[in-house]
Design a protein around this motif. Sequence first.
Motif, short mmCIF file in Angstrom:
data_model
loop_
_atom_site.label_atom_id
_atom_site.label_comp_id
_atom_site.label_asym_id
_atom_site.label_seq_id
_atom_site.Cartn_x
_atom_site.Cartn_y
_atom_site.Cartn_z
N VAL A 1 0.75 -1.16 -0.03
CA VAL A 1 -0.19 0.14 0.11
C VAL A 1 0.83 1.32 -0.05
O VAL A 1 0.62 2.29 -0.76
CB VAL A 1 -1.12 0.05 1.28
CG1 VAL A 1 -1.71 1.33 1.11
CG2 VAL A 1 -2.12 -1.15 1.06
N ASN A 2 1.94 1.33 0.85
CA ASN A 2 2.91 2.38 0.92
C ASN A 2 3.74 2.63 -0.22
O ASN A 2 3.94 4.00 -0.71
CB ASN A 2 3.75 2.21 2.31
CG ASN A 2 2.71 2.61 3.39
OD1 ASN A 2 1.76 3.13 3.53
ND2 ASN A 2 3.59 1.87 4.50
N ASN A 3 3.76 1.70 -1.13
CA ASN A 3 4.46 1.79 -2.48
C ASN A 3 3.99 1.65 -3.53
O ASN A 3 4.35 1.63 -4.59
CB ASN A 3 5.70 0.57 -2.38
CG ASN A 3 6.77 0.98 -1.18
OD1 ASN A 3 7.73 1.75 -1.51
ND2 ASN A 3 6.78 0.34 -0.25
N LEU A 4 2.50 1.73 -3.49
CA LEU A 4 1.66 1.54 -4.87
C LEU A 4 1.95 2.37 -5.82
O LEU A 4 2.28 2.04 -7.08
CB LEU A 4 0.27 1.81 -4.28
CG LEU A 4 -0.78 1.22 -5.48
CD1 LEU A 4 -0.50 -0.46 -5.78
CD2 LEU A 4 -2.22 1.05 -4.80
N PHE B 1 -6.10 4.15 -9.13
CA PHE B 1 -6.11 3.13 -7.98
C PHE B 1 -5.52 3.25 -7.07
O PHE B 1 -5.82 2.57 -5.86
CB PHE B 1 -5.62 1.98 -8.89
CG PHE B 1 -4.06 1.85 -9.24
CD1 PHE B 1 -3.11 1.81 -8.42
CD2 PHE B 1 -3.88 1.65 -10.62
CE1 PHE B 1 -1.88 1.93 -8.78
CE2 PHE B 1 -2.44 1.60 -11.04
CZ PHE B 1 -1.57 1.71 -10.01
N VAL B 2 -4.68 4.22 -6.81
CA VAL B 2 -4.10 4.71 -5.51
C VAL B 2 -5.26 5.42 -4.61
O VAL B 2 -5.52 5.20 -3.23
CB VAL B 2 -3.08 5.73 -5.44
CG1 VAL B 2 -2.78 6.30 -4.05
CG2 VAL B 2 -1.76 4.96 -5.87
N SER B 3 -6.10 6.14 -5.31
CA SER B 3 -7.47 6.78 -4.53
C SER B 3 -8.28 5.94 -4.15
O SER B 3 -8.94 5.94 -3.10
CB SER B 3 -8.00 7.84 -5.41
OG SER B 3 -6.95 8.71 -5.83
N LEU B 4 -8.60 4.62 -4.85
CA LEU B 4 -9.28 3.72 -4.94
C LEU B 4 -9.00 2.71 -3.54
O LEU B 4 -9.56 1.88 -3.33
CB LEU B 4 -10.11 3.01 -6.05
CG LEU B 4 -10.62 3.58 -6.81
CD1 LEU B 4 -10.82 2.99 -8.31
CD2 LEU B 4 -11.99 4.28 -6.47
N THR B 5 -7.81 2.82 -3.50
CA THR B 5 -7.25 2.11 -2.24
C THR B 5 -8.20 2.09 -0.74
O THR B 5 -8.64 0.92 -0.16
CB THR B 5 -5.85 2.12 -1.99
OG1 THR B 5 -5.04 1.94 -3.05
CG2 THR B 5 -5.44 1.08 -0.83
N ALA B 6 -8.52 3.25 -0.68
CA ALA B 6 -9.64 3.38 0.57
C ALA B 6 -10.95 2.38 0.53
O ALA B 6 -11.32 1.88 1.48
CB ALA B 6 -9.95 4.78 0.91
N VAL C 1 -5.30 -5.64 -10.41
CA VAL C 1 -6.02 -6.56 -9.67
C VAL C 1 -5.13 -6.76 -8.23
O VAL C 1 -5.83 -6.97 -7.19
CB VAL C 1 -5.57 -7.96 -10.41
CG1 VAL C 1 -6.35 -9.27 -9.47
CG2 VAL C 1 -6.45 -8.00 -11.74
N ALA C 2 -3.80 -6.30 -8.29
CA ALA C 2 -2.92 -6.58 -7.07
C ALA C 2 -3.53 -5.49 -5.97
O ALA C 2 -3.57 -5.85 -4.90
CB ALA C 2 -1.62 -6.48 -7.31
N SER C 3 -3.68 -4.09 -6.64
CA SER C 3 -4.25 -2.97 -5.70
C SER C 3 -5.64 -3.30 -5.08
O SER C 3 -6.03 -3.02 -3.69
CB SER C 3 -4.34 -1.88 -6.29
OG SER C 3 -5.39 -1.68 -7.57
N ILE C 4 -6.46 -4.28 -5.78
CA ILE C 4 -7.61 -4.53 -5.03
C ILE C 4 -7.56 -5.86 -4.15
O ILE C 4 -7.96 -5.49 -3.04
CB ILE C 4 -8.68 -4.90 -6.20
CG1 ILE C 4 -9.04 -3.77 -7.20
CG2 ILE C 4 -10.06 -5.55 -5.67
CD1 ILE C 4 -9.68 -4.38 -8.29
N VAL C 5 -6.69 -6.69 -4.50
CA VAL C 5 -6.40 -7.97 -3.80
C VAL C 5 -5.89 -7.39 -2.24
O VAL C 5 -6.30 -7.53 -1.03
CB VAL C 5 -5.52 -8.93 -4.33
CG1 VAL C 5 -5.37 -10.15 -3.12
CG2 VAL C 5 -6.39 -9.62 -5.43
N ILE C 6 -4.50 -6.64 -2.42
CA ILE C 6 -3.82 -6.26 -1.34
C ILE C 6 -4.77 -5.26 -0.40
O ILE C 6 -4.67 -5.23 0.94
CB ILE C 6 -2.61 -5.66 -1.89
CG1 ILE C 6 -1.67 -6.79 -2.37
CG2 ILE C 6 -1.92 -5.23 -0.38
CD1 ILE C 6 -1.53 -8.11 -1.52
#
Length: 592
Positions: free
Chosen positions: A379-382, A399-404, A457-462
């Motif tokens: 998350v910190n290095n996305l 996708f960084v914004s959507l991490t929340a 996909v990885a950003s959603i999964v993690i």
Amino acid sequence: MEVRKTLFSTPYGRGDGNGSSWASIKGFSLQVLTGRWFMIFSSFMIMSVAGASYMFGLYSREIKSALGYDQSTLNLLSFCKDLGANIGIHSGLINEVTPPWVSLVIGGVLNFFGYFVIWLIVTSKIAKPQVWIMCLYIFIGANSHCSTNTGALVTSVKNFPGIRGIVLGILSGYQGLSAAIITQLYYAFYGNDSKSLILLMAWLPTVTAFVFLPVIRNHRGIQQPNDTIAFLRFLYLTLVLAGFLLILIVLQNCFTFSQREYYVTTTVMLLLLILPLTFVIVEEHKIWKSRQENISREDGQMLLANYANIATENPYQEKSSQASHTEQTVQEKVSCWENILSPPERGEDHTILQAIFSLDMVILLLASVCSLGSNMTMVNNLSQIGTSLGYPAHTITTFVSLTAIWKYLGNIVQGVVSEYMITKFRIPRPLMLTSLLLLSCVGHLLIAFNVPNGLYVASIVIGFCFGANWPLLFSITSELFGLKHYSALYNVGSITSPIGSYLLNVRVAGYLYDREARRQMEALGQKTRPGEELNCNGDECYKLAFIIITAVCMFGALLSLVLVFRTKQFYRSDLYKKFKDGRTDETETALS
């Protein structure tokens, strides 16, 4: 007494005269404001603005430019922020011996002091401090959330212990959405002035905590049949709020909004945010009607005498004074150091030291270090990962914004699904932790081998796994070691995040990234200079790091399986039986 009897014996909103009707309305309003349902709504509001520590990426550029910091110094500030946000043992210990409002006051004061001073520094209203002092300020600001979260979240779990998984999921979900909520308020209040974002982070959580702190209190934690249904309604409303924010974030990244449009969208967001209040009123009205029926059938004098005991400041001292005195006498004879290695059965109230030195706790914390550390590294290095792998800048921002949002979904799904699996199928909750660790491996491998479009996909999964980790850790802790010292043990579990982040983010991912960046510069005949930002491009930047992180996740999954086998008999029992037993014996309290 005649006034109070009239108050409770008259149906809501009706009476023999205007005076009786007005007294009935006042009585119902007082019940709403002092009831446990309005308390949980207040906790929702506090947690919905408790995510300032997640917003460092939005204002870090202002700190970097205003103070002339290099990337290494900025990373140091980020680490101090993460450290402050997770070192909350002192908050737990304070909450053990004081009412919840004390923790909320401390959290509010620390939040305002830390971020307000940072705002003064960034806007050049006071002189630029030394780096270590700046680290201290951001540590204090981030650490305030430990006190605030302890006061609101721990109290909520104690008030609804029979559905603690769902409670933790929803509250963590609100915290996960808080960064998006604060961002929308910032656009509406201040436009695009990112320095003012720091000011908003200073006053908004503090004001919210101070407004709701009078109603954050402990009630008797007796499970009622309608509790689950009510919280599922809260869940549906949070899903609507999250869906609205999801659409809003995508649109704002695709189009430019005017100030008026920000006003409109923020107003809709605030209406969705306070919508759970309607269900609070509905639940309290059911309680109100039930009390009228009980008082009309039974001796009103006796029920009114018990009414003052609806809410108690410590629900774990509700036994008779003689029993409490006997228990205290026994505890005084046994030193707290002598019974560390003689803990009670799982599910019973452990002392703080008994829990910390328990093998179950050690395994749980080690598995959580693997899980939280690996996910936080991602998350910190996305953003940096996306840049290194050649993704377009605008898609990285999206996708960084959507991490929340993905973290929120992890909070919610884990809370509801794990609670269902436990109550219906008696599946050990640590098995959910195993599944999260294995699922995380998929996301990490997608990055390690740069699968085409794999970062989406990885950003959603993690993001999902990272969000699900927190309520899962806190639920297991409360179930295995009891709720008596949950304030302290809740914060013990939080320590796993900075430990895992330092080991995997700083010592593994950061080190290997810088090493590859230097190798690329040397291949081009360039020389590195101290303090200069290093940039790495290509598959090799994070490949080895995330292969190592995947191996760590596999090790954590094995550890969690050990905990599954150790606790499988415990989870086959009725975990919440003791919270249901008092239902018939304490009618008045149960209705509240």
